[in-house]
Design a protein around this motif. Sequence first.
Motif, PDB file in Angstrom:
ATOM      1  N   GLY A   1       0.820  -1.201   0.000  1.00  0.00           N
ATOM      2  CA  GLY A   1       0.000   0.000   0.000  1.00  0.00           C
ATOM      3  C   GLY A   1       0.853   1.250   0.000  1.00  0.00           C
ATOM      4  N   LEU A   2       0.197   2.412  -0.119  1.00  0.00           N
ATOM      5  CA  LEU A   2       0.867   3.708  -0.195  1.00  0.00           C
ATOM      6  C   LEU A   2       0.800   4.425   1.147  1.00  0.00           C
ATOM      7  N   ILE A   3       1.560   5.516   1.281  1.00  0.00           N
ATOM      8  CA  ILE A   3       1.607   6.324   2.497  1.00  0.00           C
ATOM      9  C   ILE A   3       1.044   7.699   2.184  1.00  0.00           C
ATOM     10  N   CYS A   4       0.181   8.183   3.032  1.00  0.00           N
ATOM     11  CA  CYS A   4      -0.395   9.513   2.866  1.00  0.00           C
ATOM     12  C   CYS A   4       0.718  10.559   2.907  1.00  0.00           C
ATOM     13  N   GLY A   5       0.640  11.531   1.993  1.00  0.00           N
ATOM     14  CA  GLY A   5       1.690  12.538   1.908  1.00  0.00           C
ATOM     15  C   GLY A   5       1.584  13.661   2.907  1.00  0.00           C
ATOM     16  N   ASP A   6       0.505  13.732   3.685  1.00  0.00           N
ATOM     17  CA  ASP A   6       0.346  14.809   4.672  1.00  0.00           C
ATOM     18  C   ASP A   6       1.485  14.751   5.699  1.00  0.00           C
ATOM     19  N   ASP A   7       2.135  15.894   5.923  1.00  0.00           N
ATOM     20  CA  ASP A   7       3.195  16.041   6.933  1.00  0.00           C
ATOM     21  C   ASP A   7       4.431  15.189   6.633  1.00  0.00           C
ATOM     22  N   TRP A   8       4.499  14.590   5.451  1.00  0.00           N
ATOM     23  CA  TRP A   8       5.687  13.816   5.080  1.00  0.00           C
ATOM     24  C   TRP A   8       6.827  14.792   4.782  1.00  0.00           C
ATOM     25  N   GLY A   9       7.964  14.591   5.441  1.00  0.00           N
ATOM     26  CA  GLY A   9       9.073  15.527   5.274  1.00  0.00           C
ATOM     27  C   GLY A   9      10.415  14.833   5.202  1.00  0.00           C
ATOM     28  N   THR A  10      11.464  15.614   5.442  1.00  0.00           N
ATOM     29  CA  THR A  10      12.831  15.107   5.303  1.00  0.00           C
ATOM     30  C   THR A  10      13.130  14.000   6.299  1.00  0.00           C
ATOM     31  N   LEU A  11      12.696  14.145   7.545  1.00  0.00           N
ATOM     32  CA  LEU A  11      12.995  13.138   8.560  1.00  0.00           C
ATOM     33  C   LEU A  11      12.353  11.803   8.226  1.00  0.00           C
TER      34      LEU A  11
ATOM     35  N   SER B   1      -2.709   3.965  13.676  1.00  0.00           N
ATOM     36  CA  SER B   1      -2.695   2.501  13.768  1.00  0.00           C
ATOM     37  C   SER B   1      -3.633   1.853  12.764  1.00  0.00           C
ATOM     38  N   THR B   2      -4.912   2.009  12.945  1.00  0.00           N
ATOM     39  CA  THR B   2      -5.862   1.349  12.049  1.00  0.00           C
ATOM     40  C   THR B   2      -6.651   2.356  11.219  1.00  0.00           C
ATOM     41  N   HIS B   3      -6.953   3.494  11.807  1.00  0.00           N
ATOM     42  CA  HIS B   3      -7.751   4.496  11.090  1.00  0.00           C
ATOM     43  C   HIS B   3      -6.828   5.337  10.207  1.00  0.00           C
ATOM     44  N   ILE B   4      -7.123   5.397   8.922  1.00  0.00           N
ATOM     45  CA  ILE B   4      -6.332   6.182   7.977  1.00  0.00           C
ATOM     46  C   ILE B   4      -6.992   7.543   7.810  1.00  0.00           C
ATOM     47  N   ALA B   5      -6.240   8.603   8.126  1.00  0.00           N
ATOM     48  CA  ALA B   5      -6.748   9.966   8.003  1.00  0.00           C
ATOM     49  C   ALA B   5      -5.846  10.730   7.049  1.00  0.00           C
ATOM     50  N   CYS B   6      -6.349  11.034   5.867  1.00  0.00           N
ATOM     51  CA  CYS B   6      -5.566  11.727   4.845  1.00  0.00           C
ATOM     52  C   CYS B   6      -6.397  12.888   4.310  1.00  0.00           C
ATOM     53  N   LYS B   7      -5.890  14.098   4.418  1.00  0.00           N
ATOM     54  CA  LYS B   7      -6.642  15.284   4.016  1.00  0.00           C
ATOM     55  C   LYS B   7      -6.900  15.294   2.513  1.00  0.00           C
ATOM     56  N   ARG B   8      -5.900  14.876   1.755  1.00  0.00           N
ATOM     57  CA  ARG B   8      -6.036  14.873   0.301  1.00  0.00           C
ATOM     58  C   ARG B   8      -5.995  13.429  -0.193  1.00  0.00           C
ATOM     59  N   THR B   9      -6.976  13.044  -0.916  1.00  0.00           N
ATOM     60  CA  THR B   9      -7.062  11.668  -1.392  1.00  0.00           C
ATOM     61  C   THR B   9      -6.508  11.568  -2.805  1.00  0.00           C
TER      62      THR B   9
ATOM     63  N   VAL C   1      -4.145   3.516   0.177  1.00  0.00           N
ATOM     64  CA  VAL C   1      -3.333   4.174   1.205  1.00  0.00           C
ATOM     65  C   VAL C   1      -3.482   3.388   2.502  1.00  0.00           C
ATOM     66  N   VAL C   2      -2.382   2.863   3.015  1.00  0.00           N
ATOM     67  CA  VAL C   2      -2.434   1.986   4.184  1.00  0.00           C
ATOM     68  C   VAL C   2      -1.747   2.584   5.412  1.00  0.00           C
ATOM     69  N   MET C   3      -1.128   3.761   5.270  1.00  0.00           N
ATOM     70  CA  MET C   3      -0.440   4.355   6.413  1.00  0.00           C
ATOM     71  C   MET C   3      -0.578   5.869   6.320  1.00  0.00           C
ATOM     72  N   SER C   4      -0.833   6.501   7.454  1.00  0.00           N
ATOM     73  CA  SER C   4      -0.952   7.960   7.497  1.00  0.00           C
ATOM     74  C   SER C   4      -0.440   8.467   8.837  1.00  0.00           C
ATOM     75  N   GLY C   5      -0.267   9.786   8.907  1.00  0.00           N
ATOM     76  CA  GLY C   5       0.186  10.400  10.160  1.00  0.00           C
ATOM     77  C   GLY C   5       1.577   9.989  10.567  1.00  0.00           C
ATOM     78  N   VAL C   6       2.451   9.711   9.611  1.00  0.00           N
ATOM     79  CA  VAL C   6       3.801   9.248   9.937  1.00  0.00           C
ATOM     80  C   VAL C   6       4.638  10.415  10.447  1.00  0.00           C
TER      81      VAL C   6
ATOM     82  N   LEU D   1      10.053   2.495   9.052  1.00  0.00           N
ATOM     83  CA  LEU D   1       8.882   3.343   9.243  1.00  0.00           C
ATOM     84  C   LEU D   1       7.936   2.774  10.289  1.00  0.00           C
ATOM     85  N   ASP D   2       7.982   1.466  10.522  1.00  0.00           N
ATOM     86  CA  ASP D   2       7.138   0.863  11.548  1.00  0.00           C
ATOM     87  C   ASP D   2       7.449   1.412  12.939  1.00  0.00           C
TER      88      ASP D   2
END
Length: 824
Positions: free
Chosen positions: A514-524, A577-585, A556-561, A570-571
């Motif tokens: 699955g993919l990772i939500c891009g919200d708040d995804w940064g250099t770290l 954990s289970t609920h995926i919250a992504c502002k932009r789909t 999208v299987v992971m968000s809020g990373v 990344l784990d």
Amino acid sequence: MSHVQYDIRVKAMTSPRTCRRAPWVLGLISRTGILLPAPRAPLSQSTQTFPAMQPVSVWQWSLWGLLLCLLCSSCLGSPSPSTAPEKRAESQGLRFRLAGFPRKPFEGRVEIERAGEWGTICDDDFTLQAAHVLCRELGFTEATGWTHSAKYGPGTGRIWLDNLSCSGTEKSVTECASRGWGNSDCTHDEDAGVICKDQRLPGFSDFNVIEVEHNLQVEEVRLRAAVGRGRRPLPVTEGLVEVRLPDGWSQVCDKGWSAHNSHVVCGMLGFPSEKRVNTAFYRKLRKRAAKASARRPKPLGRLLAQRQQHSFGLHGVACVGTEAHLSLCSLEFYRANDTARCPGGAPAVVSCVPGPLYAASSGQKKQQQPKPQGEARVRLKGGSHPGEGRVEVLKAGTWGTVCDRKWDLLAASVVCRELGFGSAREALSGARMGQGMGAIHLSEVRCSGQEPSLWKCPHKNITAEDCSHSQDAGVRCNLPYTGVDTKIRLSGGRSRHEGRVEVQIGGPGPLRWGLICGDDWGTLEAMVACRQLGLGYANHGLQETWYWDSGNVTEVVMSGVRCTGTELSLDQCAHHSTHIACKRTGTHFTAGVICSETASDLLLHSALVQETAYIEDRPLHMLYCAAEENCLARSARSANWPYGHRRLLRFSSQIHNLGRADFRPKAGRHSWVWHECHGHYHSMDIFTHYDILTPNGTKVAEGHKASFCLEDTECQEDVSKRYECANFGEQGITVGCWDLYRHDIDCQWIDITDVKPGNYILQVVINPNFEVAESDFTNNAMKCNCKYDGHRIWVHNCHIGDALSEEANRKFERYPGQTSNQII
């Protein structure tokens, strides 16, 4: 006209460079009546003479001679196209081979046969360019690396070459500069080796390459869990020892097996130490398996017996305990015709203790190992992977490097085990992990391999004249296999170093990607992803991936990373954990990375801050440009402009790039911001943060510095400047250079007009928003003690690297009589 007889001698067709059209040319000229007919059979002698020439005029001969030269490439000495590379005449008397162990077929100690005697090459001044030349001599296309300090074991006989210096374009090693054949002051502990690209030159003939006879070698070691296979987490810390031989995996007979042997095996597998094995448990396990197979029906019992049958390939292992590889121990291989193998014995079992970094992932409780008080510590800096980097040691509160003189695998292994890794895979010299800064604390470190710390090894304390940072030592350690690289992948990129991030998750049903939500995804977060992929650092962490195709993966299987940047996967980062919250789909708003094996590393020259700090009361009418760029405190907005003044704490900052890649702004020049007032472009909105803190960490004053202009102010002697801001030039800081912001330029200050007298901490943080990836963010901060009495200021005890740690805070002075933040 007198008759003139001409002799034309044609070389035999024994070389690719010889003209293959010579018979045709001779036939053509013969039909003109100038020469005799060309021979139909190939020439058998090295030369062929054609007498009985017909007389010709001088101009006729010149014309046909020119034609002959143009048609015959050997006449002009230019080679004809050929798939087989030709060896120069200078190399004809030399033969080359790769030797030593443990190694792969395309790597090893370089040995040269000259005048019937085999010898080696000293590693003094050896470079990758010399390795390129030698790999081509050995029939490979190029070199990918080289080794020193007899990594593949010391050779014997002569040391043919020393101080070998090549540009990399030479066709033969004889064209490289050196001290001369047989002229060396080295020992075989300094034998050089090469790692060639596993790709042969097309049509290469091995007539001058002699491959050392491959005796049996232990190529690889692993632990196979005896129970609970498939359910135990990685890394595997206990199990049966298996070695990979040329014909497959085999077990080791435990007769004479010792704790020293286990120590070596654990070191190879990335573990710092071993522990005692419960042999009674494995004895009961074998008896239970034997009884179970005996109770079964014959066919099934025979099958179980075959599964329990052991395949021994090695016995008589006797290690000292300091070896970096099992092949360096004394051992014996079973022969093919040996019928009785390991009589009365059993497979060797080893149990290893993981280091703190891997204890949690192996299912063991993370043990807190107390650090001895008052002893110096060791750390690695500049490495693109865990367990590698430049070796730095702490002495008298100051970090410094180690000189690479006499640096070897034994000393490197002590460092690796001290840091919680296995034995050393490679001991690096010549600042391969970047040059350090400041003091060089140790030189000529000679370890036996049994020391618990590098400081326990005999060493020499040196002065600045004895060694330079171009000789900083480094290590690459053996790491446990965790399997985290199999749970992440990149897709859609132009190369394997870039793409949309896909992760593998379990959950109900089979494993899926699955993919990772891009919200708040940064250099770290991108740094952790690249580390998990084994691709080094992150150049960019992207929140949108419009130009990368997601293929069949759309979920999208992971968000809020949210990562700190030090996690192994990344784990281990915080995430939903289970609920995926992504502002932009949509798949175009998922996380992506661009990875790189190298990165920059900025470091502030803390002593210069301390030396140049002072207070200035600057009139408001001189601060309009600074106010426009928000370089003053908030109270300045309500000041009586242009009357009055602001009190400024000014200082110079000199920022060095100690990494292995240039520091470049994240934004391209098309998006740089022009500031009319100062007349220059800003390539980064905020380059540094300046803060005044109370002893308990409360901020009382702040400032920021935009990147007025990132450029190479000065560089080391052997480094050229690459970046200059004039004429809208490229901005950045080259490796080995530094950018100087003088104390007398705008915004190079903190507005302390509203700060009351007292004791404070001055803190400077470079690249505070992690806009640009670096190999190490922990050394981006600096702290100083700061005493302000309302008129003067004293800045002292400035230190770098651990500025944000509790240990650093404990080092700050507490002035006598200080009960609060006010001066008594």
